[in-house]
Write an enzyme that holds these catalytic residues in place. Structure first.
Site, PDB file in Angstrom:
ATOM      1  N   ASN A 114       0.848  -1.194   0.000  1.00  0.00           N
ATOM      2  CA  ASN A 114       0.000   0.000   0.000  1.00  0.00           C
ATOM      3  C   ASN A 114       0.882   1.242   0.000  1.00  0.00           C
ATOM      4  OD1 ASN A 114      -1.982   1.918   0.264  1.00  0.00           O
ATOM      5  ND2 ASN A 114      -2.474   1.433   2.406  1.00  0.00           N
ATOM      6  N   LYS A 169      -0.071   4.266  -0.402  1.00  0.00           N
ATOM      7  CA  LYS A 169      -0.774   5.446   0.114  1.00  0.00           C
ATOM      8  C   LYS A 169      -0.562   6.621  -0.855  1.00  0.00           C
ATOM      9  CE  LYS A 169      -0.313   3.493   4.710  1.00  0.00           C
ATOM     10  NZ  LYS A 169      -0.106   3.699   6.143  1.00  0.00           N
ATOM     11  N   HIS A 198      -9.546   0.983   5.190  1.00  0.00           N
ATOM     12  CA  HIS A 198      -8.250   1.226   5.827  1.00  0.00           C
ATOM     13  C   HIS A 198      -8.438   2.203   6.986  1.00  0.00           C
ATOM     14  CE1 HIS A 198      -4.083   2.515   6.404  1.00  0.00           C
ATOM     15  NE2 HIS A 198      -3.743   1.382   5.821  1.00  0.00           N
ATOM     16  N   GLU A 237      -6.871   4.700   7.965  1.00  0.00           N
ATOM     17  CA  GLU A 237      -6.744   6.135   7.651  1.00  0.00           C
ATOM     18  C   GLU A 237      -8.031   6.666   7.027  1.00  0.00           C
ATOM     19  OE1 GLU A 237      -3.175   5.955   5.347  1.00  0.00           O
ATOM     20  OE2 GLU A 237      -1.984   5.496   7.128  1.00  0.00           O
ATOM     21  N   GLU A 275      -5.050  -5.162  10.606  1.00  0.00           N
ATOM     22  CA  GLU A 275      -4.006  -4.161  10.858  1.00  0.00           C
ATOM     23  C   GLU A 275      -4.247  -3.507  12.218  1.00  0.00           C
ATOM     24  OE1 GLU A 275      -2.214  -2.313   7.004  1.00  0.00           O
ATOM     25  OE2 GLU A 275      -4.227  -1.539   7.251  1.00  0.00           O
ATOM     26  N   GLY A 289       2.857   2.148  10.887  1.00  0.00           N
ATOM     27  CA  GLY A 289       3.803   3.251  10.730  1.00  0.00           C
ATOM     28  C   GLY A 289       4.477   3.704  12.001  1.00  0.00           C
ATOM     29  N   SER A 307       3.628  -2.276  10.369  1.00  0.00           N
ATOM     30  CA  SER A 307       5.092  -2.197  10.486  1.00  0.00           C
ATOM     31  C   SER A 307       5.767  -3.527  10.143  1.00  0.00           C
ATOM     32  CB  SER A 307       5.492  -1.734  11.893  1.00  0.00           C
ATOM     33  OG  SER A 307       5.000  -0.433  12.144  1.00  0.00           O
TER      34      SER A 307
END
Length: 738
Positions: free
Chosen positions: A30, A32, A119, A121, A189, A195, A235
């Protein structure tokens, strides 16, 4: 213990156990809203390509999620790596007045098979709810678009012991919308690990993903729970992925930041490792021992890398468009310019032994007509061209390790052609690969059987590795006309040379219109993704597409293997691809000793020189008259060539007579005439007249008397078990029983 014990990597053992399971691993990258520039993307893909041989794509599916603006820009590049393209989001509506949105149907129309949904985000930054995600999943199901569904808990939810509750809530909203679970992948996730550099321990990840699978079992069915793939994301790095992937409920990864680095391929190769790391040192040692040059080794490393990567070497209908029209020879307007000959090389490929016709010498040493062999006629063609164009001509042969000695001896009576490295360079040889374990093949009875020719695509690495390409460029040669030594119709044509030079194309293929006699051979097509020309050989056609492959009204043109190459462009292409052209690879299954069918089964890896058309941006093709194509691959071809359907021109070309209208007679001899010496016994008085023949079929053992004329479609049968003669006379559109 019966022998010494060796340390075993427990992760490798566990991974091998995992690979027995039916769920194929899937790794997503991904990106992004990264990287910043198109150039950075290309650099990344270039680095990934170098690592591709370390990945067995039969073990792992890889999908990349670029920013929306680049979804189509990189499709061909990703597919060239064997990777799928995945969107990062889609709308929850159908088409309409929804500014800034796109639909699931839009993505399917672009040829995409996947999108991310849900996702963290999208949930946290754009306020997407469980219900929004469910609506989107429903639209994807309607459109037939695969979904990588992201679920996962925040740090406070994990610390509050609510991980399973959150995952069940997010999944529960979606389940009623799903009709086809084959199009769903779940990406767990943990939001607190995305991240941050923090990562769930392998046991934590496994525990959570086992709970997700258990929930699917109760909420949907045991069958769905067992087949749905569950990725871990958060990560993921090359360092922590090896242990994670051994866990029974982790079916791959959704990788964020690490997918923007060359080392992303380290993650992919740990999930789906190929045999490259184990086997390449053995091949390298074998090739170095045989004094092979670096270019030859790089070419084989590329083809072997394609093999062990599990790459699909087939070219299905879904990737092709037919070529509707091309420039035709008769319509060329360029004026012939003999001065261009001073910059042009005429090259004949002469590596074939003719083993398919029972020969143990160069096929070009066969007699064609009037006591003249292919090589004699080629030498006389060159002499005729020198005389006609009143200039010297640069002529060379690419011989093989099997044909070089015989060929040079036969051409010694034509010293004006040149000698030594001015006349020839030798095709490379390649190691045969043991089919069972992909190791270097060995055969102690005769080690020469451990090697094979790598196909005529080896023209390019052989030119570079032998120093021939650089030598030609240094002497001012710019263009090359290359053809097979058994095609006596392929001579230098100044009109075609002028067209090639003025077109500024880096590569041009002479093609002819396909007839029924050509339907099993390769054809020209266009790539659906990039629009460029490509060649599809029969070995690259899936069985299900064979009918379309043979459809001569759809795929109208075939490669004559008469090619024109800009030598500077070829040199630049080698620089671009770091010394190994990415030609499509064909696998041929054989036995290590061709005459011993009980000997070890091996794979011979080959490339075709015409396939380079897809490597040169701006490559073109030209439709030529059939007079420039008269090859001999079998005794069927040789019988036709020796008949009166063909004629010898003043400049020593063998061409079809005008009344044949460009279509050769279709000859099908009984299998007993597969070999040259048997065919010779069949025609003690010379070939029958075939100038008026459409098709000749011979069944059983026969000889032709003098003055036999075949017209139309004729079948000659002899089922008596002993040889019988076909009497003199004319046979037209009939079956003759002897």
């Amino acid at each position: 213990s019966c022998g010494p014990s060796f340390p075993v990597d427990p992760d490798v053992v566990l991974l091998e156990e995992r690979q027995v399971m039916s769920r194929k691993f899937i790794v997503g990258g991904n990106w992004k809203c990264n990287p910043k520039t198109y150039k950075e993307c290309n650099e990344l893909l270039k680095a990934w390509k170098k690592a591709l041989p370390n990945v067995d794509r039969s073990k792992v599916e890889v999908v990349i999620c670029p920013p929306a603006l680049w979804l189509t820009s990189f499709t061909e590049s990703f597919e060239g790596l064997g990777f799928g393209v995945c969107a990062q989001n889609c709308g929850k509506t159908d088409a309409g007045a929804f500014t800034g949105e796109w639909t699931a149907a839009n993505l399917v129309d672009l040829g995409l098979k996947w999108t991310l949904l849900g996702h963290s985000e999208r949930r946290s930054l754009y306020g997407e709810t469980d219900e929004d995600v469910a609506e989107k999943v429903g639209k994807c199901q309607e459109a037939g678009l695969g979904v990588i569904l992201c679920i996962g808990e925040k740090l406070e939810e994990r610390e509050g012991g609510k991980t399973d509750e959150v995952n069940k809530r997010q999944l529960g909203a979606v389940i009623p919308k799903v009709k086809d679970w084959d199009k769903i992948v779940i990406a767990y996730e943990p939001v607190w690990a995305i991240g941050t550099g923090k990562v769930a321990t392998p046991d934590q990840a496994e525990e959570t993903q086992a709970a997700i699978r258990e929930y699917l079992k109760s909420a949907v069915s045991a069958a769905v729970a067992d087949k749905v793939r569950i990725q871990y994301g958060g990560s993921v790095t090359p360092e922590n992925c090896a242990e994670l992937i051994t866990k029974p409920n982790i079916d791959g990864f959704l990788v964020g930041g690490a997918s923007l680095k060359p080392s992303f391929m380290d993650i992919v190769s740990k999930v789906g490792p190929s045999k490259m790391a184990d086997m390449w040192p053995k091949f390298e040692k074998k090739m170095k021992k045989d004094d092979m040059n670096e270019t030859a080794m790089a070419a084989f490393k590329y083809t072997y890398g394609v093999l062990v990567s599990g790459a699909d070497v087939m070219i299905p209908e879904s990737k092709l468009d037919p070529v509707e029209s091309l420039m035709e020879y008769e319509k060329l307007k360029e004026k012939p310019d003999p001065r261009l000959l001073k910059k042009t090389l005429i090259l004949k490929l002469n590596g074939g032994l003719g083993t398919g016709m029972g020969l143990d010498k160069a096929k070009s040493l066969l007699e064609v007509t009037g006591g003249l062999t292919f090589l004699d006629l080629i030498a006389k063609q060159v002499a005729s061209m020198k005389k006609e164009f009143k200039t010297d001509l640069k002529f060379m042969l690419m011989n093989s390790f099997s044909t070089s000695k015989d060929t040079l001896e036969a051409l010694s009576k034509y010293p004006e052609l040149g000698t030594g490295s001015d006349l020839e360079f030798v095709q490379n040889k390649a190691p045969k690969v043991t089919e069972s374990d992909l190791s270097p093949a060995t055969w102690e009875k005769d080690s020469s059987h451990e090697w094979c020719p790598p196909g005529h695509g080896d023209l390019y690495p052989a030119m570079l590795g032998s120093g021939t390409l650089d030598k030609l460029l240094k002497k001012g040669y710019r263009y090359m006309f290359v053809s097979n030594s058994d095609n006596l119709g392929a001579t230098m044509d100044l009109k075609i040379l002028a067209h090639f030079v003025q077109s500024e194309a880096p590569f041009m293929m002479e093609v002819a219109e396909r007839t029924d006699a050509d339907k099993k051979g390769g054809h020209l097509a266009q790539s659906k993704a990039g629009g460029g020309l490509l060649l599809r050989e029969s070995a690259q056609c899936p069985e299900a597409d064979e009918k379309e492959f043979q459809n001569t009204s759809k795929y109208k043109f075939f490669n004559t293997n008469n090619l024109w190459v800009d030598l500077r462009a070829l040199k630049n292409l080698y620089r671009k691809y770091d010394g190994a052209l990415p030609l499509p690879v064909m696998k041929n299954s054989k036995t290590v000793d061709p005459r011993d069918k009980a000997s070890t089964k091996v794979l011979q890896l080959e490339t075709a020189m015409g396939a380079a058309i897809q490597c040169f941006p701006g490559a073109s093709a030209l439709v030529i008259p059939r007079t420039r194509f008269a090859p001999v691959k079998t005794t069927n071809d040789l019988l036709a060539l020796r008949s009166d359907a063909y004629m010898l021109t003043e400049d020593f070309r063998i061409v079809l007579k005008e009344e044949r209208q460009g279509v050769p007679p279709d000859v099908k001899l009984d299998g007993m005439y597969k070999f040259f010496d048997a065919m010779e016994k069949m025609i003690p008085n010379g070939a029958p007249s075939l100038v008026g023949c459409k098709k000749l079929v011979v069944e059983g053992e026969i000889t032709f008397a003098k003055d036999v004329v075949i017209k139309g479609t004729v079948t000659i049968k002899n089922s008596s078990g002993s040889c019988k003669e076909v009497p003199a006379g004319t046979y037209e559109d009939c079956t003759k029983e002897l």
